[in-house]
Design an enzyme around this catalytic site. Structure first.
Site, PDB file in Angstrom:
ATOM      1  N   SER A  46       9.537   6.028   9.987  1.00  0.00           N
ATOM      2  CA  SER A  46       8.711   7.201   9.758  1.00  0.00           C
ATOM      3  C   SER A  46       9.416   8.270   8.935  1.00  0.00           C
ATOM      4  O   SER A  46       9.659   8.074   7.751  1.00  0.00           O
ATOM      5  CB  SER A  46       8.225   7.771  11.090  1.00  0.00           C
ATOM      6  OG  SER A  46       7.135   8.635  10.861  1.00  0.00           O
ATOM      7  N   LYS A  55     -10.225  27.243  16.723  1.00  0.00           N
ATOM      8  CA  LYS A  55      -8.966  27.765  17.242  1.00  0.00           C
ATOM      9  C   LYS A  55      -8.497  27.031  18.492  1.00  0.00           C
ATOM     10  O   LYS A  55      -7.303  26.819  18.686  1.00  0.00           O
ATOM     11  CB  LYS A  55      -9.106  29.264  17.544  1.00  0.00           C
ATOM     12  CG  LYS A  55      -7.802  29.929  17.990  1.00  0.00           C
ATOM     13  CD  LYS A  55      -6.730  29.796  16.922  1.00  0.00           C
ATOM     14  CE  LYS A  55      -5.429  30.466  17.341  1.00  0.00           C
ATOM     15  NZ  LYS A  55      -4.363  30.248  16.356  1.00  0.00           N
TER      16      LYS A  55
END
Length: 333
Positions: free
Chosen positions: A153, A205
């Site tokens: 990764s 949010k």
């Protein structure tokens, strides 16, 4: 480096230490008098140590005995070396700023002609990993990365900024993908009689908050973030490794042993550290001597558990945890 240079370096170091000792005795012992002899002695020792270190640094600069720099990226990659998230043991990982500092110091060192990047990492946070990749890509000279146990990764992201990637047959390489996760505690909260009340400005949010079910709109929004990261990851690897983006996607975020990664084109060559040095000698057409470039801040950020890194790469994936203070949605590269 020849024998005359060795003697010259030794002379500089010894001379610097003796000069510092004389200066310390004069300033802290002879001048103040007997009442401060003990303190003067302690201060003298301190001056000697500092003087010797300064002389050693000067000798290294004036008579370098190396022409290749090495930096190590070991453990999970974060900005400050800490490992938040699901990594057991809380081991320290690679401090991105320190690694970048080492690469930049090597690039500015006239004695350094090539860069080795040692990778033993399951990955890490996105921006710190990219900072290291950019620093390696900007290095003025050949850059060869080599994987030891794990190059996955974020570690592979870094390797894509180097000219070549080497690995061992048993190295774990790959994991070119992104995963998003959140803990869903909505049913448990209901059983416990806990309710979630929303006080937020902005539609998304609180997307990912564990105490409420995701709406389809929120699910699509979060999946879009993951897809964006993945597209960028694929693009970076394809560009750096000179591969077709579709070939990168076909790896499906798998990890591979070194031989298999080599067959897929994810690794340039299989070999040991000695083989890597031989390759650099071929690139430079001269004998090489390697010096490790570390941060001057110390070694604490480089401590980590190798077994932890391997277990994390194989079990949990290669992680870059981006956690908003208001949410509990985690992205892992």
């Amino acid at each position: 480096m020849n024998g005359d240079d060795d003697l010259a370096r030794l002379g500089v170091v010894v001379g610097g230490g003796l000069l510092a000792a004389v200066l310390g005795i004069v300033v802290f012992v002879v001048v103040p008098g007997s009442l401060v002899d003990l303190l003067g002695l302690l201060l003298t020792i301190g001056v000697v140590l500092l003087g010797t270190r300064a002389a050693g640094d000067f000798a290294d600069s004036a008579f370098p005995d190396y022409n290749v720099a090495e930096v190590a990226v070991e453990g999970p990659i974060t900005r400050d070396g800490s490992t938040p998230g699901p990594i057991p043991g809380g081991a320290l990982g690679a401090t991105a700023d320190d690694v970048v500092e080492g690469i930049e110091r090597a690039d500015e060192d006239d004695a350094v002609d090539a860069l080795l990047v040692k990778l033993d990492t399951p990955g890490g946070q996105v921006v710190p990993s990219d900072d290291i990749r950019r620093a390696a890509a900007d290095f003025d000279g050949p850059t060869v990365a080599y994987a030891t146990d794990v190059c996955a990764s974020g570690g592979y992201w870094i390797a894509s900024g180097c000219d070549e990637l080497w690995a061992r047959r048993g190295s774990i390489v790959g994991s070119i993908g992104v995963i998003g996760s959140r803990v869903n505690l909505a049913d448990l909260a209901e059983d416990l009689g806990v309710s979630y009340e929303r006080f937020a400005a902005g539609k998304y949010k609180d997307a990912g908050m564990p105490l409420k079910e995701l709406s389809e709109d929120e699910r699509e929004y979060l999946q879009g973030i993951i897809d964006g990261f993945y597209d960028d990851f694929v693009e970076r690897v394809a560009e750096g490794r000179d591969m077709e983006p579709e070939a990168v996607r076909e790896t499906e975020a798998r990890v591979y042993l070194g031989d298999d990664a080599h067959e897929l084109g994810l690794v340039d060559s299989i070999g040991t550290r000695d083989d890597v040095e031989d390759r650099v000698e071929g690139l430079l057409d001269t004998e090489v001597s390697v010096r490790e470039f570390e941060s001057k801040k110390g070694l604490a950020a480089r401590l980590r558990g190798g077994a932890t890194a391997v277990a994390y790469a194989a079990g949990a994936g290669v992680a870059s945890v981006l956690v908003d203070d208001e949410q509990d949605f985690r992205l892992r590269l």
